[in-house]
Design an enzyme around this catalytic site. Sequence first.
Site, mmCIF file in Angstrom:
data_model
loop_
_atom_site.group_PDB
_atom_site.id
_atom_site.type_symbol
_atom_site.label_atom_id
_atom_site.label_comp_id
_atom_site.label_asym_id
_atom_site.label_seq_id
_atom_site.Cartn_x
_atom_site.Cartn_y
_atom_site.Cartn_z
ATOM 1 C CG ASP A 98 17.234 -78.400 4.899
ATOM 2 O OD1 ASP A 98 18.224 -78.143 5.805
ATOM 3 O OD2 ASP A 98 17.534 -79.138 4.151
ATOM 4 N NE ARG A 148 22.309 -74.977 6.647
ATOM 5 C CZ ARG A 148 21.519 -75.978 6.703
ATOM 6 N NH1 ARG A 148 20.214 -75.708 6.102
ATOM 7 N NH2 ARG A 148 21.571 -76.986 7.245
#
Length: 274
Positions: A98, A148
């Site tokens: 993340d 991502r």
Amino acid sequence: MPGEDVTAALDASRGFEPEGISAVVTYLGENVLDAEQARIVTDHYCNVLQLISDRGMQCEVSVKLTQFGHDISPEVSFKNVSRIVQAASRTNNYIWIDMEESRYVDSTLELYRTLHREHPNTGVCLQAYLYRTEQDLKSLLPVHPGIRLVKGAYKEPADRAFPKKSDVDENFFRLAEQLLEGVKQKAVRVGFATHDPRLVERIQQKAATLQIPRDSYEFQMLYGIRTEALRNLARSGYRCRILISYGPAWFPWYMRRLAERPANILFVLRHVWS
Ligand SMILES: Cc1cc2nc3c(=O)[nH]c(=O)nc-3n(C[C@H](O)[C@H](O)[C@H](O)COP(=O)(O)OP(=O)(O)OC[C@H]3O[C@@H](n4cnc5c(N)ncnc54)[C@H](O)[C@@H]3O)c2cc1C
């Protein structure tokens, strides 16, 4: 969240498999300042990877570096995340990293580059709200990364991030175009992580223009948000993944989800009062 326990997350994940939707699970928690606690989280993720493998599931894992002691030192989080990535290599799985607040971007990308050299089964998140992201993407593409792309979930100052939502959306699409060029050259694995129907449509159109097959890139959404839209994408042949969070430390994550949409706050208040 389907529940606080990993079993609830994996059961929910299994429920999506017949619909052609894969999952990525994450154990909520951030800013761990105790090395022993960071080690316990690392052990937990290694067990989860084994559980996923034992169950024969199509489920990846996403982690936050500050949950592995990144605030103690990047060396601590690197040691812990390396252990997870090795466990993922053994079980043929993939780890997403993340992206947290902008103060962590340099050290996260540095760690990712080092990790990815040894372990190509890793991807990292980039945030379209940051001015720097276009440059970061350019410098990452030559290493054939996993990316991502998200809009970004943290409160950032105007000297680092686009203050206007429309500018964030435009930057997301600009970055998506560059990523699709990378997909065409088979130089990057991409997850477009957005619930924004307009962006999804623009990405689909751009990919079709570039003659990129629907299963060569991925749409990713959060569990419980616009799931029907994700189902429709899967039914139309797009690769889809749903992010399922679990764990007792849900409060900061939940507050970010609330802040993303004023209607959510009204929804919660209505339930508190009803
Ligand atoms: C798989 C995945 C991984 C992520 N990882 C990160 C990360 O590592 N770092 C990071 O900073 N951010 C991350 N995010 C969060 C992301 O940055 C955004 O904050 C979030 O996805 C909302 O932006 P959006 O692109 O959906 O667009 P928005 O313009 O915010 O939303 C578009 C539409 O989606 C729906 N929607 C969006 N959010 C909500 C909500 N909370 N509740 C109800 N409806 C909603 C609404 O219909 C809204 O109109 C991730 C998101 C996803 C899906």
